[in-house]
Design an enzyme around this catalytic site. Structure first.
Site, PDB file in Angstrom:
ATOM      1  N   TRP A   1      19.681  62.627  41.231  1.00  0.00           N
ATOM      2  CA  TRP A   1      19.773  61.429  42.061  1.00  0.00           C
ATOM      3  C   TRP A   1      20.638  60.341  41.448  1.00  0.00           C
ATOM      4  O   TRP A   1      20.997  59.378  42.122  1.00  0.00           O
ATOM      5  CB  TRP A   1      18.378  60.837  42.299  1.00  0.00           C
ATOM      6  CG  TRP A   1      17.535  60.797  41.048  1.00  0.00           C
ATOM      7  CD1 TRP A   1      16.584  61.708  40.700  1.00  0.00           C
ATOM      8  CD2 TRP A   1      17.585  59.831  39.996  1.00  0.00           C
ATOM      9  NE1 TRP A   1      16.031  61.381  39.479  1.00  0.00           N
ATOM     10  CE2 TRP A   1      16.622  60.221  39.020  1.00  0.00           C
ATOM     11  CE3 TRP A   1      18.330  58.676  39.754  1.00  0.00           C
ATOM     12  CZ2 TRP A   1      16.409  59.501  37.845  1.00  0.00           C
ATOM     13  CZ3 TRP A   1      18.124  57.961  38.583  1.00  0.00           C
ATOM     14  CH2 TRP A   1      17.171  58.377  37.650  1.00  0.00           C
TER      15      TRP A   1
ATOM     16  N   LYS B   1      21.502  71.843  47.188  1.00  0.00           N
ATOM     17  CA  LYS B   1      20.256  71.082  47.291  1.00  0.00           C
ATOM     18  C   LYS B   1      20.380  69.817  46.453  1.00  0.00           C
ATOM     19  O   LYS B   1      20.243  69.837  45.231  1.00  0.00           O
ATOM     20  CB  LYS B   1      19.054  71.883  46.789  1.00  0.00           C
ATOM     21  CG  LYS B   1      17.748  71.247  47.294  1.00  0.00           C
ATOM     22  CD  LYS B   1      16.566  71.492  46.413  1.00  0.00           C
ATOM     23  CE  LYS B   1      16.452  70.533  45.274  1.00  0.00           C
ATOM     24  NZ  LYS B   1      16.209  69.144  45.648  1.00  0.00           N
ATOM     25  N   PRO B   2      20.634  68.693  47.114  1.00  0.00           N
ATOM     26  CA  PRO B   2      20.644  67.426  46.377  1.00  0.00           C
ATOM     27  C   PRO B   2      19.203  67.024  46.063  1.00  0.00           C
ATOM     28  O   PRO B   2      18.262  67.553  46.651  1.00  0.00           O
ATOM     29  CB  PRO B   2      21.259  66.437  47.380  1.00  0.00           C
ATOM     30  CG  PRO B   2      21.717  67.244  48.558  1.00  0.00           C
ATOM     31  CD  PRO B   2      20.957  68.514  48.543  1.00  0.00           C
ATOM     32  N   ASP B   3      19.019  66.072  45.176  1.00  0.00           N
ATOM     33  CA  ASP B   3      17.684  65.523  44.961  1.00  0.00           C
ATOM     34  C   ASP B   3      17.215  64.852  46.257  1.00  0.00           C
ATOM     35  O   ASP B   3      18.011  64.277  46.997  1.00  0.00           O
ATOM     36  CB  ASP B   3      17.724  64.493  43.825  1.00  0.00           C
ATOM     37  CG  ASP B   3      16.327  64.096  43.402  1.00  0.00           C
ATOM     38  OD1 ASP B   3      15.860  64.637  42.382  1.00  0.00           O
ATOM     39  OD2 ASP B   3      15.703  63.270  44.097  1.00  0.00           O
TER      40      ASP B   3
ATOM     41  N   GLU C   1      24.175  71.326  33.292  1.00  0.00           N
ATOM     42  CA  GLU C   1      24.557  69.998  32.773  1.00  0.00           C
ATOM     43  C   GLU C   1      23.260  69.212  32.617  1.00  0.00           C
ATOM     44  O   GLU C   1      22.680  68.770  33.611  1.00  0.00           O
ATOM     45  CB  GLU C   1      25.502  69.301  33.760  1.00  0.00           C
ATOM     46  CG  GLU C   1      26.737  70.117  34.159  1.00  0.00           C
ATOM     47  CD  GLU C   1      27.739  70.284  33.033  1.00  0.00           C
ATOM     48  OE1 GLU C   1      27.651  69.548  32.033  1.00  0.00           O
ATOM     49  OE2 GLU C   1      28.605  71.168  33.142  1.00  0.00           O
ATOM     50  N   LEU C   2      22.808  69.045  31.389  1.00  0.00           N
ATOM     51  CA  LEU C   2      21.438  68.579  31.163  1.00  0.00           C
ATOM     52  C   LEU C   2      21.393  67.216  30.464  1.00  0.00           C
ATOM     53  O   LEU C   2      22.349  66.473  30.463  1.00  0.00           O
ATOM     54  CB  LEU C   2      20.686  69.658  30.377  1.00  0.00           C
ATOM     55  CG  LEU C   2      20.806  71.076  30.981  1.00  0.00           C
ATOM     56  CD1 LEU C   2      20.076  72.102  30.129  1.00  0.00           C
ATOM     57  CD2 LEU C   2      20.316  71.121  32.421  1.00  0.00           C
TER      58      LEU C   2
ATOM     59  N   GLU D   1      14.773  61.491  25.652  1.00  0.00           N
ATOM     60  CA  GLU D   1      15.738  60.754  26.474  1.00  0.00           C
ATOM     61  C   GLU D   1      14.985  59.714  27.316  1.00  0.00           C
ATOM     62  O   GLU D   1      14.023  60.051  28.010  1.00  0.00           O
ATOM     63  CB  GLU D   1      16.455  61.743  27.406  1.00  0.00           C
ATOM     64  CG  GLU D   1      17.488  61.108  28.314  1.00  0.00           C
ATOM     65  CD  GLU D   1      18.056  62.110  29.328  1.00  0.00           C
ATOM     66  OE1 GLU D   1      17.301  62.943  29.869  1.00  0.00           O
ATOM     67  OE2 GLU D   1      19.274  62.043  29.586  1.00  0.00           O
TER      68      GLU D   1
HETATM   69  P1  NAD Z   1      15.421  67.097  37.461  1.00  0.00           P
HETATM   70  O1  NAD Z   1      15.671  68.243  36.558  1.00  0.00           O
HETATM   71  O2  NAD Z   1      14.022  66.682  37.688  1.00  0.00           O
HETATM   72  O3  NAD Z   1      16.038  67.364  38.934  1.00  0.00           O
HETATM   73  C1  NAD Z   1      17.386  67.718  39.126  1.00  0.00           C
HETATM   74  C2  NAD Z   1      17.519  68.558  40.394  1.00  0.00           C
HETATM   75  O4  NAD Z   1      16.815  69.790  40.213  1.00  0.00           O
HETATM   76  C3  NAD Z   1      16.890  67.909  41.631  1.00  0.00           C
HETATM   77  O5  NAD Z   1      17.680  68.211  42.758  1.00  0.00           O
HETATM   78  C4  NAD Z   1      15.541  68.596  41.736  1.00  0.00           C
HETATM   79  O6  NAD Z   1      14.997  68.585  43.032  1.00  0.00           O
HETATM   80  C5  NAD Z   1      15.896  70.005  41.286  1.00  0.00           C
HETATM   81  N1  NAD Z   1      14.769  70.796  40.765  1.00  0.00           N
HETATM   82  C6  NAD Z   1      13.641  70.345  40.171  1.00  0.00           C
HETATM   83  N2  NAD Z   1      12.859  71.387  39.792  1.00  0.00           N
HETATM   84  C7  NAD Z   1      13.545  72.513  40.133  1.00  0.00           C
HETATM   85  C8  NAD Z   1      13.264  73.904  39.981  1.00  0.00           C
HETATM   86  N3  NAD Z   1      12.145  74.351  39.399  1.00  0.00           N
HETATM   87  N4  NAD Z   1      14.168  74.787  40.429  1.00  0.00           N
HETATM   88  C9  NAD Z   1      15.328  74.352  41.002  1.00  0.00           C
HETATM   89  N5  NAD Z   1      15.640  73.055  41.169  1.00  0.00           N
HETATM   90  C10 NAD Z   1      14.758  72.144  40.738  1.00  0.00           C
HETATM   91  O7  NAD Z   1      16.307  65.917  36.896  1.00  0.00           O
HETATM   92  P2  NAD Z   1      16.200  64.367  37.237  1.00  0.00           P
HETATM   93  O8  NAD Z   1      15.121  63.789  36.433  1.00  0.00           O
HETATM   94  O9  NAD Z   1      16.193  64.164  38.687  1.00  0.00           O
HETATM   95  O10 NAD Z   1      17.603  63.857  36.707  1.00  0.00           O
HETATM   96  C11 NAD Z   1      17.763  63.185  35.518  1.00  0.00           C
HETATM   97  C12 NAD Z   1      18.153  64.145  34.424  1.00  0.00           C
HETATM   98  O11 NAD Z   1      19.401  64.725  34.739  1.00  0.00           O
HETATM   99  C13 NAD Z   1      18.326  63.454  33.082  1.00  0.00           C
HETATM  100  O12 NAD Z   1      17.800  64.262  32.062  1.00  0.00           O
HETATM  101  C14 NAD Z   1      19.834  63.362  32.934  1.00  0.00           C
HETATM  102  O13 NAD Z   1      20.305  63.278  31.609  1.00  0.00           O
HETATM  103  C15 NAD Z   1      20.264  64.620  33.610  1.00  0.00           C
HETATM  104  N6  NAD Z   1      21.646  64.527  34.056  1.00  0.00           N
HETATM  105  C16 NAD Z   1      22.582  65.240  33.388  1.00  0.00           C
HETATM  106  C17 NAD Z   1      23.920  65.125  33.741  1.00  0.00           C
HETATM  107  C18 NAD Z   1      24.991  65.878  32.994  1.00  0.00           C
HETATM  108  O14 NAD Z   1      26.115  65.902  33.473  1.00  0.00           O
HETATM  109  N7  NAD Z   1      24.712  66.476  31.861  1.00  0.00           N
HETATM  110  C19 NAD Z   1      24.284  64.282  34.800  1.00  0.00           C
HETATM  111  C20 NAD Z   1      23.294  63.570  35.455  1.00  0.00           C
HETATM  112  C21 NAD Z   1      21.966  63.699  35.084  1.00  0.00           C
END
Ligand code: NAD
Length: 522
Positions: free
Chosen positions: A162, A186-188, A259-260, A391
């Protein structure tokens, strides 16, 4: 006083109704509200997909990919190039929706618009060259013609977070499209409207509607269904989810770029230009209210310049204007949600309770809107505190003093993450030497994140717990292809000539191999 900004005044209801129709979902599907962080009130009701809807979307994407892949790559690139002009031409309306949905400052919304333009320009200009077949050295010079080519994967799953709802929605799709794929996205749930707007712009540019399928819903359920249908996955999100995604895809032998998260360090060396470093540190720590994967959460400052740097840095931070406004009058917007605010508050309170000092900030700002938080600088953060170990993904940075470059590098590397780092010095060669010793996928010398991220010809990604694979650059396009090796053998095959026994053949081959090595052929 709570925020008086009017989200309704900037969003176009008619457009929102059209956008939500872009979700693949049944006619009377359940709906979930998208909430405006500036006010905490709903903006729109977005349909929720089922697992069956994901299967339908995947089938439609697969069908669309077949026709798309047969179109010349230059034609695909030309369509993507139009997105550059469309997003710049509509930057005000796009920024409005990004701000409404993500609660960010306008400058952060504009950064997204500019980044999409850069991504579209790069993919359109370089895609055809990157995807061109390449001659390779054949087994027998003159007789074996060897060619390396790139075939589209088919259906690329994109799962996006998001925090940068525009650029992280579209910028990973464009290289997939130029390489001849369809996208199942699938976006958030909190970022659906912007993703749908991005899709509508791509369609206007000429991307076939069926080529970009957007589904909506719960991460594990609907994201999980995407993982079942995709031929490759571009995932951006937390390290915890990235591990689940990798395990699921491992079972299917499907590749992914992950990308985490990060815990990014900035190193201010003893010869740094402190004015520039302080100005940039404020941006690099607090852009998007710190909800930026590449933002800085740890500052390592050389002891001789610590006081002078901190004086400048704290001045900068204190002058940052926090609040809700659909113009460029604020430096920091809101956090995305109550969950984000709770996390940031917990990190600050935990650090303070365990002996850290709050140098500035440290408080939520409910007077500005439900989820605002001040930019916060902590001193004395130690291992065992949340702000040291995990983080934060919010507007919180910890300052540490170091006695040498070696100590700064050791401390910077003392984390499982390795996403982004920043080094400040008046001597670029010293900066690059330090960069080479940092375990980090990107390092910005005399910048925070924008120099590396914005150089779209550079591959971007993480080391260690920050991920696998790279977006941007050549790798960012080729990840969406299967490399294919084609060898055409002319004249005789790799076997003894008629009437030649195998002893003679082995002797001939041995001599040929020695000759080729002498001639320098690999
Ligand atoms: P998240 O992992 O909770 O969610 C990310 C996406 O994955 C969402 O669309 C979510 O609905 C989906 N998702 C959640 N559980 C899933 C599953 N079991 N299977 C498949 N999809 C699933 O992440 P977040 O908290 O929304 O985002 C913030 C994180 O993202 C932070 O850790 C940030 O550092 C990281 N991030 C990394 C980058 C990068 O380029 N490295 C960029 C932006 C954000």
């Amino acid at each position: 006083m709570s925020s008086t900004v009017s989200v309704d005044a900037v969003v176009d209801r008619h457009l929102l109704d059209q956008l939500v129709d872009g979700v693949v979902a049944r006619p009377r599907a359940d709906r979930v509200a998208t909430v405006a962080p500036f006010t905490g009130r709903p903006i729109a009701q977005v349909p929720v997909s089922t697992v069956e809807d994901v299967a339908t979307a995947a089938a439609a994407a697969r069908d669309a990919a077949r026709g798309w892949a047969t179109r010349p790559v230059v034609e695909r690139a030309r369509i993507i190039g139009r997105i550059h002009d469309l997003v710049l031409g509509r930057r005000a309306a796009i920024s409005d929706l990004v701000q409404a949905e993500a609660g960010k400052a306008r400058r952060d919304a504009f950064e997204e618009v500019a980044d999409v333009a850069l991504a579209a320009r790069y993919v359109a200009a370089r895609g055809p060259r990157v995807l061109r077949e390449r001659r390779r050295l054949g087994l027998v010079p003159g007789l074996t013609r060897a060619v390396e080519g790139y075939r589209p994967k088919g259906v690329v799953g994109v799962i996006s977070p998001w925090n940068y709802p525009l650029t992280l929605a579209i910028s990973d799709c464009l290289p997939a499209f130029v390489a001849g794929n369809a996208v199942l996205h699938k976006p958030d749930q909190q970022a659906m409207l912007t993703a749908l707007l991005a899709r509508s712009i791509a369609i206007e540019a000429g991307v076939p509607e069926a080529l970009w399928q957007i589904v909506s819903g719960d991460g594990p359920l609907i994201g999980g269904a995407v993982l079942e249908h995709a031929d490759y996955v571009s995932f951006t999100g937390s390290t915890a989810t990235g591990r689940i995604v990798a395990a699921r895809l491992g079972e299917r032998l499907v590749g992914a770029s992950l990308e985490l998260g990060g815990k990014n360090p900035m190193l201010v060396l003893d010869d740094a230009d402190l004015d520039r470093a302080a100005e940039c540190a404020a941006r690099a720590c607090f852009s998007n209210a710190g909800q930026l994967c590449m933002s800085m959460e740890r500052l390592y400052v050389a002891a001789p310049v610590r006081d002078a740097f901190l004086e400048r840095f704290l001045d900068r931070v204190d002058s940052m204007r926090v609040g809700a406004a659909f113009d460029y009058s604020r430096d920091l917007g809101s956090l995305m949600s109550q969950a984000q605010l709770d996390k940031v508050t917990a990190h600050v309170e935990d650090a303070a309770a365990k002996g850290a000092r709050v140098l500035t900030g440290g408080r939520a700002r409910p007077d500005l809107g439900p989820w605002f938080h001040e930019p916060t600088v902590l001193d004395g953060v130690r291992p065992g505190m949340l702000a040291a170990d995990v983080e934060t993904f919010g507007p919180v940075v910890a300052v540490h003093t170091v006695g040498s470059d070696d100590e700064a590098i050791d401390q910077a590397n003392n984390t499982p993450f390795g996403l982004n780092a920043s080094v400040w010095t008046s001597d670029p060669r010293r900066g690059v030497a330090v960069a080479r010793r940092l375990r980090s996928g990107t390092v910005n010398v005399n910048e925070g994140y924008a120099a590396a991220w914005g150089s779209h010809d550079l591959p971007i990604g993480g080391m260690g717990a920050s991920g696998l694979g790279r977006r941007h650059g050549r790798e960012g396009i080729l990840r969406y292809t299967d490399t294919q090796a084609i060898a055409v053998q002319r004249a005789h095959g790799i076997t003894p000539l008629p009437g030649m026994d195998y002893d003679a053949f082995a002797e001939l081959m041995t001599r040929s191999l020695r000759t080729m090595r002498r001639l320098g052929r690999r």
